[in-house]
Design an enzyme around this catalytic site. Sequence first.
Site, mmCIF file in Angstrom:
data_model
loop_
_atom_site.group_PDB
_atom_site.id
_atom_site.type_symbol
_atom_site.label_atom_id
_atom_site.label_comp_id
_atom_site.label_asym_id
_atom_site.label_seq_id
_atom_site.Cartn_x
_atom_site.Cartn_y
_atom_site.Cartn_z
ATOM 1 C CB SER A 154 -0.894 -0.049 1.075
ATOM 2 O OG SER A 154 -1.320 1.280 1.241
ATOM 3 C CE1 TYR A 167 -3.971 -2.144 5.016
ATOM 4 C CE2 TYR A 167 -3.235 0.136 4.452
ATOM 5 C CZ TYR A 167 -3.767 -1.301 4.192
ATOM 6 O OH TYR A 167 -3.963 -1.502 2.530
HETATM 7 N N1 LIG Z 1 -8.360 -0.552 -1.647
HETATM 8 C C1 LIG Z 1 -7.302 0.309 -1.605
HETATM 9 O O1 LIG Z 1 -7.344 1.553 -1.255
HETATM 10 C C2 LIG Z 1 -5.861 -0.393 -1.247
HETATM 11 C C3 LIG Z 1 -4.835 0.547 -0.932
HETATM 12 C C4 LIG Z 1 -3.881 -0.054 -1.031
HETATM 13 C C5 LIG Z 1 -3.671 -1.181 -0.769
HETATM 14 N N2 LIG Z 1 -4.675 -2.243 -0.788
HETATM 15 C C6 LIG Z 1 -4.262 -3.529 -0.558
HETATM 16 O O2 LIG Z 1 -4.752 -4.282 -1.858
HETATM 17 C C7 LIG Z 1 -5.186 -5.661 -1.053
HETATM 18 C C8 LIG Z 1 -6.640 -6.017 -1.734
HETATM 19 O O3 LIG Z 1 -7.605 -5.142 -1.074
HETATM 20 P P1 LIG Z 1 -9.023 -4.632 -1.566
HETATM 21 O O4 LIG Z 1 -8.884 -3.172 -1.490
HETATM 22 O O5 LIG Z 1 -9.179 -5.402 -3.000
HETATM 23 O O6 LIG Z 1 -10.162 -5.083 -0.533
HETATM 24 P P2 LIG Z 1 -11.267 -6.071 -0.413
HETATM 25 O O7 LIG Z 1 -11.586 -5.948 1.019
HETATM 26 O O8 LIG Z 1 -12.146 -5.686 -1.618
HETATM 27 O O9 LIG Z 1 -10.510 -7.327 -0.786
HETATM 28 C C9 LIG Z 1 -9.929 -8.211 0.165
HETATM 29 C C10 LIG Z 1 -9.992 -9.648 -0.034
HETATM 30 O O10 LIG Z 1 -9.188 -10.261 0.826
HETATM 31 C C11 LIG Z 1 -9.734 -11.502 1.472
HETATM 32 N N3 LIG Z 1 -9.180 -11.678 2.754
HETATM 33 C C12 LIG Z 1 -9.155 -11.262 3.948
HETATM 34 N N4 LIG Z 1 -8.473 -11.832 4.846
HETATM 35 C C13 LIG Z 1 -8.236 -12.950 4.272
HETATM 36 C C14 LIG Z 1 -7.571 -14.167 4.820
HETATM 37 N N5 LIG Z 1 -7.115 -14.239 6.026
HETATM 38 N N6 LIG Z 1 -7.313 -15.010 3.746
HETATM 39 C C15 LIG Z 1 -7.564 -14.938 2.509
HETATM 40 N N7 LIG Z 1 -8.146 -13.919 2.158
HETATM 41 C C16 LIG Z 1 -8.828 -12.863 3.139
HETATM 42 C C17 LIG Z 1 -10.956 -10.937 1.661
HETATM 43 O O11 LIG Z 1 -12.094 -11.786 1.868
HETATM 44 C C18 LIG Z 1 -11.443 -10.148 0.488
HETATM 45 O O12 LIG Z 1 -11.836 -10.785 -0.559
HETATM 46 C C19 LIG Z 1 -4.830 -5.709 0.170
HETATM 47 O O13 LIG Z 1 -3.554 -6.204 0.563
HETATM 48 C C20 LIG Z 1 -5.082 -4.088 0.410
HETATM 49 O O14 LIG Z 1 -4.383 -3.900 1.844
HETATM 50 C C21 LIG Z 1 -5.814 -1.806 -1.081
#
Ligand SMILES: NC(=O)c1ccc[n+]([C@@H]2O[C@H](COP(=O)([O-])OP(=O)(O)OC[C@H]3O[C@@H](n4cnc5c(N)ncnc54)[C@H](O)[C@@H]3O)[C@@H](O)[C@H]2O)c1
Length: 266
Positions: A154, A167
């Site tokens: 991130s 985080y």
């Molecule tokens: N959306 C943003 O703004 C953003 C920004 C920076 C980084 N990220 C990173 O991107 C990645 C994906 O996030 P997203 O935005 O798609 O969020 P999201 O909530 O849409 O998806 C996250 C997914 O991870 C799964 N998950 C959670 N815990 C888990 C576990 N223990 N085992 C297996 N699966 C698990 C959830 O069920 C979900 O499907 C994450 O690592 C997040 O930190 C997101």
Amino acid sequence: MATPTTTPSAPPTGRVADKVCVVTGAGSGIGRAIAHRLAEEGGKVLCADLSENTARETAAEITAAGGVAEGRAVDVSSSAEVDAMVEAAVARWGRVDVLVNNAGVNLPGLLHEVPDDIIDKTLDVNVKGQLYGCRAVIPHMLTAGGGSIVNISSVNGLVSEPFLTVYSASKGASVMLTKGVALDYVKQGIRCNVICPGWVDTPINHAHAKLLGGLEHVYDTIDSFQPIGRPGQPREIANVALFLASDEASFMTGSVVAVDGGMTSQ
Ligand SMILES: NC(=O)c1ccc[n+]([C@@H]2O[C@H](COP(=O)([O-])OP(=O)(O)OC[C@H]3O[C@@H](n4cnc5c(N)ncnc54)[C@H](O)[C@@H]3O)[C@@H](O)[C@H]2O)c1
């Protein structure tokens, strides 16, 4: 800037043709988009998520579109389940060429109010989950003579924001575990890179948005922290993950790639 309703992609040319790809957190948001993007470019994709239903949904969407995918449950905070996920891909398709360690949680709060279980869960999923994933695929990639690991960190692996101490600590670790893996296996053809997305429109941000005054307020004021002036779309992250997964990124390992609408340029 208005959010694009579609994200441009070149016509598929098989950029990861026949590569066996494992994507964690593939049931939602960025992981779902990455699974689709890899499949569109010819990858065979194991879609894994804590939610078996959503993992299977993503796989079904890919299959319906003519791609190759399977869905299964995984809790990435369990090393045994991560090992089983990788073994399932190997049993099904013979090897693993690409791992995308995408599953993550964001459980925001001020540090003095954050209980042990939230700290544990954040580190277990966001840090140990990525370490377990790398550890499970590396032996298979060594046998095959190489592979590509893409970790999703991130911008908070580079800069922090209010309420995100835990985080940010976990995402900083993701950046450093990427560099460690990259260095240790560079001679054996395993590349390991990390993407640092900015604010992307997915459910993971909803709890953080609430603490910041609500999602509408965040989007009204997004110019103040994300210069492009809009949230990113999952496919805009997926396009970069696809590139890093593919052989086009052959000279990249240990790279920290911000995909953040300019956020960390400030
Ligand atoms: N959306 C943003 O703004 C953003 C920004 C920076 C980084 N990220 C990173 O991107 C990645 C994906 O996030 P997203 O935005 O798609 O969020 P999201 O909530 O849409 O998806 C996250 C997914 O991870 C799964 N998950 C959670 N815990 C888990 C576990 N223990 N085992 C297996 N699966 C698990 C959830 O069920 C979900 O499907 C994450 O690592 C997040 O930190 C997101």
